[in-house]
Design a protein around this motif. Structure first.
Motif, short mmCIF file in Angstrom:
data_model
loop_
_atom_site.label_atom_id
_atom_site.label_comp_id
_atom_site.label_asym_id
_atom_site.label_seq_id
_atom_site.Cartn_x
_atom_site.Cartn_y
_atom_site.Cartn_z
N LEU A 186 4.03 -2.08 -9.45
CA LEU A 186 3.21 -1.62 -8.33
C LEU A 186 1.78 -1.34 -8.77
O LEU A 186 1.51 -1.14 -9.96
CB LEU A 186 3.81 -0.33 -7.75
N ARG A 187 0.86 -1.30 -7.80
CA ARG A 187 -0.49 -0.83 -8.10
C ARG A 187 -0.42 0.64 -8.51
O ARG A 187 0.42 1.39 -8.02
CB ARG A 187 -1.40 -0.99 -6.88
N ARG A 188 -1.32 1.07 -9.36
CA ARG A 188 -1.22 2.41 -9.94
C ARG A 188 -1.50 3.54 -8.95
O ARG A 188 -1.17 4.69 -9.22
CB ARG A 188 -2.18 2.52 -11.14
N ASN A 189 -2.08 3.22 -7.81
CA ASN A 189 -2.39 4.30 -6.85
C ASN A 189 -1.54 4.21 -5.58
O ASN A 189 -1.94 4.70 -4.51
CB ASN A 189 -3.88 4.28 -6.48
N THR A 190 -0.38 3.58 -5.68
CA THR A 190 0.48 3.39 -4.50
C THR A 190 0.86 4.73 -3.87
O THR A 190 1.08 5.72 -4.57
CB THR A 190 1.76 2.62 -4.91
N LEU A 191 0.94 4.74 -2.54
CA LEU A 191 1.37 5.93 -1.80
C LEU A 191 2.88 5.88 -1.59
O LEU A 191 3.41 4.91 -1.03
CB LEU A 191 0.67 6.00 -0.44
N PHE A 192 3.60 6.92 -2.04
CA PHE A 192 5.04 7.04 -1.81
C PHE A 192 5.29 8.06 -0.70
O PHE A 192 4.73 9.16 -0.71
CB PHE A 192 5.76 7.49 -3.08
N VAL A 193 6.15 7.67 0.25
CA VAL A 193 6.50 8.53 1.39
C VAL A 193 8.02 8.60 1.49
O VAL A 193 8.70 7.58 1.38
CB VAL A 193 5.93 7.96 2.71
N ASP A 194 8.55 9.81 1.69
CA ASP A 194 9.98 9.94 1.98
C ASP A 194 10.16 10.46 3.39
O ASP A 194 9.24 11.03 3.98
CB ASP A 194 10.66 10.89 0.98
N VAL A 195 11.37 10.28 3.94
CA VAL A 195 11.68 10.78 5.29
C VAL A 195 12.96 11.61 5.28
O VAL A 195 13.67 11.68 6.27
CB VAL A 195 11.81 9.61 6.30
N LEU A 245 24.91 12.96 5.21
CA LEU A 245 23.69 13.62 5.66
C LEU A 245 23.92 15.13 5.76
O LEU A 245 23.12 15.93 5.28
CB LEU A 245 23.25 13.06 7.02
N TYR A 246 25.03 15.51 6.39
CA TYR A 246 25.33 16.94 6.54
C TYR A 246 25.53 17.61 5.19
O TYR A 246 25.00 18.70 4.94
CB TYR A 246 26.58 17.10 7.41
N TYR A 247 26.25 16.95 4.32
CA TYR A 247 26.48 17.51 2.98
C TYR A 247 25.15 17.65 2.23
O TYR A 247 24.92 18.64 1.53
CB TYR A 247 27.44 16.62 2.20
N ASP A 295 0.83 -1.21 0.00
CA ASP A 295 0.00 0.00 0.00
C ASP A 295 0.86 1.26 0.00
O ASP A 295 0.51 2.28 -0.58
CB ASP A 295 -0.90 0.04 1.25
N VAL A 296 1.99 1.14 0.71
CA VAL A 296 2.88 2.30 0.90
C VAL A 296 4.31 1.90 0.57
O VAL A 296 4.77 0.83 1.00
CB VAL A 296 2.82 2.80 2.37
N VAL A 297 5.01 2.75 -0.17
CA VAL A 297 6.45 2.59 -0.37
C VAL A 297 7.12 3.69 0.44
O VAL A 297 6.93 4.88 0.17
CB VAL A 297 6.85 2.68 -1.85
N LEU A 298 7.91 3.29 1.44
CA LEU A 298 8.56 4.22 2.35
C LEU A 298 10.04 4.31 1.98
O LEU A 298 10.80 3.36 2.16
CB LEU A 298 8.39 3.74 3.80
N LEU A 299 10.45 5.47 1.47
CA LEU A 299 11.83 5.67 1.03
C LEU A 299 12.70 6.12 2.21
O LEU A 299 12.54 7.23 2.71
CB LEU A 299 11.89 6.71 -0.08
N CYS A 300 13.60 5.23 2.63
CA CYS A 300 14.52 5.54 3.74
C CYS A 300 15.96 5.58 3.24
O CYS A 300 16.88 5.08 3.89
CB CYS A 300 14.38 4.52 4.86
N THR A 301 16.14 6.13 2.06
CA THR A 301 17.46 6.24 1.46
C THR A 301 18.14 7.53 1.93
O THR A 301 17.53 8.37 2.58
CB THR A 301 17.35 6.27 -0.07
N SER A 302 19.41 7.68 1.58
CA SER A 302 20.11 8.93 1.89
C SER A 302 19.70 10.01 0.90
O SER A 302 19.16 9.73 -0.17
CB SER A 302 21.62 8.73 1.84
N ILE A 303 19.97 11.27 1.27
CA ILE A 303 19.66 12.39 0.38
C ILE A 303 20.40 12.23 -0.95
O ILE A 303 19.84 12.48 -2.03
CB ILE A 303 20.07 13.72 1.04
N LEU A 304 21.66 11.79 -0.88
CA LEU A 304 22.50 11.74 -2.07
C LEU A 304 22.13 10.59 -3.02
O LEU A 304 22.41 10.65 -4.21
CB LEU A 304 23.97 11.61 -1.69
#
Length: 662
Positions: A155-164, A297-299, A132-141
């Motif tokens: 994926l299903r066409r209405n999947t929810l994408f979330v970043d942190v 992360l800082y960069y 239902d949800v794809v949670l992106l926990c990758t680095s900024i870079l």
């Protein structure tokens, strides 16, 4: 010269570079050279940028955990990037009953099994599970490369994408660019991590910022988004709905400044000392927490938040202004000495020590001798241990100490240039407007509570002839070798000398002195029992209040204080010049910095200048701070330059190939 428009492009797409002030350049004026990006040029590039951004339209919800509420239907959540942070979130998601899948470049299958997460080495296999949800926990870079490799067709066409991610405009731009239009987008920033959660004992009260960038209008999609946000509401997070633009404006000040100072302090390799103040301990904690994060992360905070460059520039200018203020005042002192022929009488930079051996001691807690609290002497204040104490300098600190001395049954007399008759009467202190009159009362102890800069002048004006020849002189200055030398030089030889430094004041000691450090050095105490008992009775004033009593040479004190107290005041003064304000998305680290500013701003600049002028180690610490800041800027801009060169090489390679084949 790299153009400013290229810099804007790099911030959003990693494909260009920035004009920036040279890392080894310190600008003494509040305006920058033409080779720099000034605030005004940033404003023209980004019209929404302002030095003090307006308060955003934010919805803040302070939620309590909801353990007894109706259970939320479990979500099927796929975590992409299953490193430390992905695992950190997964632990709570699993505890709430959600179904988790995970994928990462590194093999974290064993960690996934331990947490109860289904791990997939192949992204296609994971996406075919239709989360239902794809949670992106990758680095900024790395997030752009990750998005480019995702098999959206699985994926299903209405999947929810979330970043942190810690930067939000950049994340929003990428998600809108790469995701199919029928996918939902929720940009979030949990303003906490494993370290801050441990110290907070959970997520309660910690901020969670979010922006519903694109959420479908049908009921199921709205419900899915609310269910995901409910994960954090249930843990008691303070939910803050805010646009990604407003987030980045505030984060550049709160988060980027916090990380910058944390990295600076880490580069100084600060260590705990036997005379830590509360402010210094807060800085040690900040350095420890920040250094736990990667430089990536800082960069990323620097490159992908368009407001960060202006903030870094403000820090640079503020530090230079602080150094200029110190050095110009020092120049004035030396110049005055030269004209008046008094250079030998004022101790600007002591070149030697009367006890050079003390500097060869090991720099460790072993040098601190804890004062032994003798119950026979200290059990109660009786006629034998009750003292008559004359306080010279009855300002805030003199009043602060006098109040406790009176409470313990001691007789306190006071004198000051300013008339404090009414204040003294309220405290039970006898006030004298004439020093001769006070000294003729023959106090056993003279307690100097003057400023560092006025001590020499005050000491030379005292009518010693009015005192008993065996009087004990005590100081409470924040530097110790300076008053020690001054006392030995000025006081009659039959006067006793006790150099002390209460490592607290009216603010930090307002709730009691228990466990606060009191440093002392028995510079010259007579050998007869009566003089020893008098010195111990004075020290017992602080011991009976619960102070941590630390006996230490003046030289050793100043070595430690330059690394702890002077650095703490320098950081506090630097932050004060930045005019920091609380934001709706303050982190715990940023709140620590605001508290530090509040505490140090209450002290006069004379105190800070005295710490600099009369501690021979302070100049070295100031230069170390300067070198560390220059090194940090070189790291940032050096990496930015390398990234720009790499992008240029990639973009020019097709042209080169064409030329070679034609």
């Amino acid at each position: 010269m790299i153009s400013q428009s290229h810099f804007h492009h790099l911030l959003l797409s990693q494909s260009s570079s920035s004009s920036f002030f040279l890392p080894n350049l310190i600008t003494p004026k509040p305006t920058l050279s033409s080779s720099s990006i000034s605030f005004h040029s940033l404003s023209s590039m980004f019209p929404s940028l302002s030095l003090r951004p307006p308060k955003p339209t934010a919805v803040v919800t302070d939620n309590n955990p909801l353990p007894n509420s109706d259970p939320i239907p479990p979500l099927r959540i796929a975590i992409i990037g299953f490193g430390n942070y992905g695992q950190f979130l997964a632990e709570t998601l699993i505890s709430q009953g959600h179904i988790l899948f995970a994928h990462s470049r590194s093999d974290h299958s064993s960690a996934a099994r331990r947490l109860g997460v289904s791990y997939f080495a192949d992204l296609h296999d994971l996406c075919e599970r239709h989360p239902d949800v794809v949670l992106l926990c990758t680095s900024i870079l790395s997030i752009e490369n990750v998005l480019k490799t995702l098999p959206f067709q699985r994926l299903r066409r209405n999947t929810l994408f979330v970043d942190v991610l810690s930067v939000k405009e950049f994340a929003k731009t990428l998600l809108l660019q790469y995701l199919p239009e029928d996918f939902d987008i929720l940009c979030t920033h949990p303003m906490f991590g494993p370290q801050s959660v441990n110290s907070n004992h959970g997520w309660r009260g910690l901020r969670f910022v979010y922006d519903k960038v694109r959420i479908g209008e049908d009921r199921l999609r709205i419900s899915r988004c609310e269910s995901f946000l409910g994960v954090f509401e249930r843990e008691g997070c303070e939910m803050v709905e805010m646009s990604v633009t407003d987030h980045d404006k505030f984060a550049a000040e709160s988060q980027f400044i916090t990380h910058t100072l944390g990295r600076l302090l880490g580069m100084l390799k600060l260590q705990s000392t036997p005379i830590n103040t509360k402010g210094y301990e807060a800085l040690l904690d900040l350095a420890e927490n920040t250094c736990g994060d990667s430089f990536d992360l800082y960069y990323g905070l620097f490159v992908y938040n368009k407001n960060s460059l202006e903030v870094l520039e403000r820090i640079d200018l503020a530090f230079e202004a602080l150094r200029k203020e110190l050095f110009s005042r020092l120049h004035g002192v030396v110049r005055k000495q030269s004209f008046e022929g008094e250079a030998k009488k004022v101790h600007v930079f002591p070149n030697g020590y009367e006890n050079d051996a003390s500097l060869d001691m090991m720099r460790s807690e072993d040098v601190a001798v804890k004062y032994e609290y003798n119950p026979q002497v200290s059990g109660s204040v009786n006629d034998g241990s009750r003292l008559k104490i004359g306080i010279v300098g009855f300002g805030n600190f003199g009043q602060f100490l006098g109040k406790t001395m009176v409470k313990q049954g001691h007789t306190v007399l006071a004198y000051s240039r300013t008339d404090y008759t009414d204040v003294a009467a309220k405290l039970g202190v006898s006030y004298f407007s004439d020093l001769d009159d006070l000294f003729e009362e023959h106090p056993e102890v003279i307690l100097l509570c003057t400023s560092i800069l006025s001590t020499e002048k005050v000491l030379k004006s005292l009518p010693f002839q009015r005192l008993k020849r065996s009087t004990l002189f005590v100081d409470v200055l924040s530097v110790k070798e300076f008053p020690r030398s001054l006392f030995l030089q000025t006081l009659p030889q039959d006067f006793d000398i006790l150099c002390t430094h209460p490592m607290f004041g009216p603010e930090s000691g307002k709730n009691g002195w228990n466990n606060l450090a009191f440093v002392f050095d028995k510079v010259r105490i007579g050998m007869d029992d009566r003089k020893k008992l008098r010195c111990d009775s004075f020290l017992d004033i602080f011991a009976r209040e619960g102070c941590c009593m630390v006996e230490m040479s003046c030289a050793e004190h100043d070595w430690h204080a330059a690394g702890s107290q002077f650095i703490t005041h320098t950081v506090g003064r630097l932050l004060e010049k930045l005019s920091l304000e609380s934001t709706p998305i303050d982190t715990k680290g940023y709140e620590t910095l605001l508290k530090l500013v509040e505490n140090t701003a209450g002290d006069s600049f004379d105190l800070y200048y005295g710490l600099f002028l009369y501690n021979p180690n302070a100049m070295e610490q100031l230069e170390r701070f300067h070198v560390a800041f220059e090194s940090l800027k070189k790291q940032l801009f050096g990496r930015l330059h390398s990234q720009h060169s790499h992008e240029l090489a990639k973009s020019s390679s097709p042209k080169t190939t064409k030329l070679l084949t034609s």
